[in-house]
Design a protein around this motif. Structure first.
Motif, PDB file in Angstrom:
ATOM      1  N   SER A  24       0.819  -1.206   0.000  1.00 17.19           N
ATOM      2  CA  SER A  24       0.000   0.000   0.000  1.00 17.19           C
ATOM      3  C   SER A  24       0.858   1.262   0.000  1.00 17.19           C
ATOM      4  CB  SER A  24      -0.942  -0.007   1.208  1.00 17.19           C
ATOM      5  OG  SER A  24      -0.210   0.035   2.426  1.00 17.19           O
ATOM      6  N   GLN A 270      -9.893  -3.891   4.949  1.00 14.94           N
ATOM      7  CA  GLN A 270     -10.643  -3.874   3.700  1.00 14.94           C
ATOM      8  C   GLN A 270     -11.564  -2.668   3.609  1.00 14.94           C
ATOM      9  OE1 GLN A 270     -12.130  -7.927   4.243  1.00 14.94           O
ATOM     10  NE2 GLN A 270     -10.994  -8.585   2.439  1.00 14.94           N
ATOM     11  N   GLY A 273      -9.829   0.384   2.566  1.00 17.38           N
ATOM     12  CA  GLY A 273      -9.262   0.344   1.220  1.00 17.38           C
ATOM     13  C   GLY A 273      -7.874  -0.227   1.174  1.00 17.38           C
TER      14      GLY A 273
END
Length: 274
Positions: A24, A270, A273
């Motif tokens: 991420s 989740q 994001g």
């Protein structure tokens, strides 16, 4: 002890969002700050670092599902900017920071500490034979801080399962790009629509699909045949079987407790994001 295959697969689904916070924005920015040119430099530096200064061919073999030449665009270039030891530290710090950001107040909960403890027990108990990436990760020190420890345990268990999955693919004669095609079809997509392979040259991707069609796994329209769907299901089931030994150190109540503890954490990642 042994556990039902459904629970072993359920652990994969719970751990995947936790482990993959490493891909991420926060970890990515940390690698870019070290001089990486793009996301994929940081990806390969961080994920391959436990293997040490091995050539691109070794990383390609261990990661299994990248197209020819993709790894070599990053390995060994990244080692001119960062050492494997530095990459390991940056990846851990960035991933723990990302996980903490995604899960908010859960990061400081007793439930997370307990989940980290149980997951770590499983993560350091699995067999290493034939599992090169997992073995490299096992050689690293386990973080003391609970959020970092949970991410580390999730990553160990993810890569242990991944090494086993690659072995199953090899045993069934499914190459890395072919595996992506099977995933795409299982999601109801055509190969050319799938994010991991849609960038490949059209002729290259068409040749892979034609090869699967020649084996009776893909139909004339580019979708699954019954044999293709059955093969995909068989590969996933065998992958779960090979992942199961990691959880044998936990009894049934402990595994249930771990799954219950991971549920809200995975859901929070989740929802954020991650």
């Amino acid at each position: 002890m042994s556990h039902p295959q459904a629970k072993v697969h359920g652990m994969f689904e719970l751990l995947e969002p936790i482990a993959t916070v490493t891909f991420s924005e926060v970890p990515d920015e940390a690698f870019l700050a070290l001089g990486m040119r793009n996301y994929w430099d940081g990806y390969f530096a961080g994920r391959a670092a436990p293997l040490g200064l091995v050539p691109a061919e070794v990383v390609h073999a261990v990661f299994y599902n990248f197209a020819d030449g993709e790894v070599a665009r990053h390995i060994p270039w990244v080692w001119g900017k960062v050492t494997p030891e530095e990459a390991i530290a940056v990846r851990e710090r960035g991933s723990a920071a990302a996980l903490r950001q995604f899960i908010g107040e859960l990061a400081d909960s007793p439930a997370l500490v307990r989940a980290a403890d149980l997951a770590t027990r499983a993560a350091v108990s699995a067999p290493i034979e034939g599992r090169a990436l997992y073995a490299g990760l096992r050689a690293l020190a386990v973080p003391e801080e609970p959020v970092a420890r949970l991410w580390h345990a999730a990553t160990l268990l993810r890569e242990h399962r991944g090494d086993g999955h690659n072995a199953v693919l090899v045993a069934h004669g499914i190459g890395g790009t072919e595996a992506h095609v099977l995933v795409a079809l299982s999601l109801g997509m055509r190969a050319a629509e799938f994010g991991r392979i849609h960038h490949l040259p059209e002729a290259r991707l068409a040749a892979v699909v034609d090869g699967l069609r020649g084996r009776g796994l893909v139909d004339a329209d580019g979708g699954f045949t019954d044999a293709g769907r059955e093969l995909k299901e068989r590969i996933e089931a065998r992958t779960d079987d090979l992942a199961a030994p990691a959880y044998a150190v936990l009894d049934a109540d402990e595994l249930d407790e771990l799954m219950a503890g991971l549920g809200p954490i995975a859901a929070a990642v989740q929802a954020a994001g991650g």
